[in-house]
Design an enzyme around this catalytic site. Sequence first.
Site, short mmCIF file in Angstrom:
data_model
loop_
_atom_site.label_atom_id
_atom_site.label_comp_id
_atom_site.label_asym_id
_atom_site.label_seq_id
_atom_site.Cartn_x
_atom_site.Cartn_y
_atom_site.Cartn_z
N GLU A 52 -43.54 0.81 78.22
CA GLU A 52 -43.18 1.78 77.44
C GLU A 52 -41.87 2.44 78.23
O GLU A 52 -40.87 2.89 77.38
CB GLU A 52 -44.11 3.23 77.66
N GLU A 53 -41.81 2.21 79.72
CA GLU A 53 -40.48 2.77 80.18
C GLU A 53 -39.37 2.00 80.07
O GLU A 53 -38.24 2.44 80.39
CB GLU A 53 -40.68 2.89 81.89
#
Length: 369
Positions: free
Chosen positions: A133-134
Amino acid sequence: MDTVEILRRLVAFDTTSRRSNLDLVNWIADYLDGAGARVRLTSDASGEKANILATIGPDEPGGIVLSGHTDVVPVDDQDWASDPFALASRDGRLHGRGAVDMKGFVAACLAAVPGWRARELRRPIHLALSYDEEVGCLGVPLLIADMLAHCPPPALAIIGEPTQMRIGLNHRGFYGYRSVFHGRAAHSSDPRLGASAIEPAAAFVAALAGFGRQDGRGATTVNIGKIAGGSAINIVPERCEVVWEFRPPDDTAVGFVLAEVEGFVAGLPDGVSVETLPLARVLPLDCAADSPVVAAARGLGGLWPPLAMPFGTEAGFFQQAGIPALVCGPGSIAQAHQPNEWIAVIELAAADRFLARVGDWAAVDPSST
């Protein structure tokens, strides 16, 4: 195990996005399997990253998705007072990389599973834990596709990013690109013999800078993160790279910017071409305050009024897939990505109460609500 002990286990796994998350995934999968959940894994092309999809309760439509990500940002060049991958307790705060973003929420979900399993659930609870996600929400599209292929349609999704348990309804998207302009080199004594890559790239940058203002609502922002091109003062440059991003509030704004870019590219001078490659894509979220998903989240204990979210989440991907979504999770985004990242113990307790109510919600016959 309670939430704090599970969080201690999760923080100990270094799941910085540049690393594999499989050690953590295997630990969680074993825990969930032992608790009686139905577990599915989906992997990236390398096999070094995996999503987790786990279901507790009946194989029926109308369930709830609790979503989080397993990766964390780096600790490089940060001054930590303790080992970032060993949970430390100080003054009612639990410190460690990922404690708030967002292993705290994941830990609370895992701690709630035995209680959910002890109930006679009438609607399923799905845990959806993604990779990467990051670095641009790379895992969640695969996770959602697998969910839609193998699970009856859920009724709603709650993404547990840190909002101090306030409900988040809206956030902008994030679209990142690398545009590489190709020209033709020549001696600068007669530039007509070449085709500069820098000049149209500079015009492109100027056009990008105006897109946010042209949107009319003042909500779309544009940033030029990097420009690199040319080799010498007396050579017509044959290559120029522009790395840029924009943050739109909704799909209309996305379409506006991309249409303007397409129009600019169509008017490039002779001898110049451009190749634009996507680097990151986070979809905007636009949830109405009077929607059923909001009513459900408030009934579970989500706090009101809604939180203005300057950060992006995976919620927009669920919304695009037809699953109503919002954001609500423990801790504050102000502590995310920081040295000595922390989450308050009382915030985890609030998440525990919220997730206990999720079990109450799932135990109610949907036909009676």
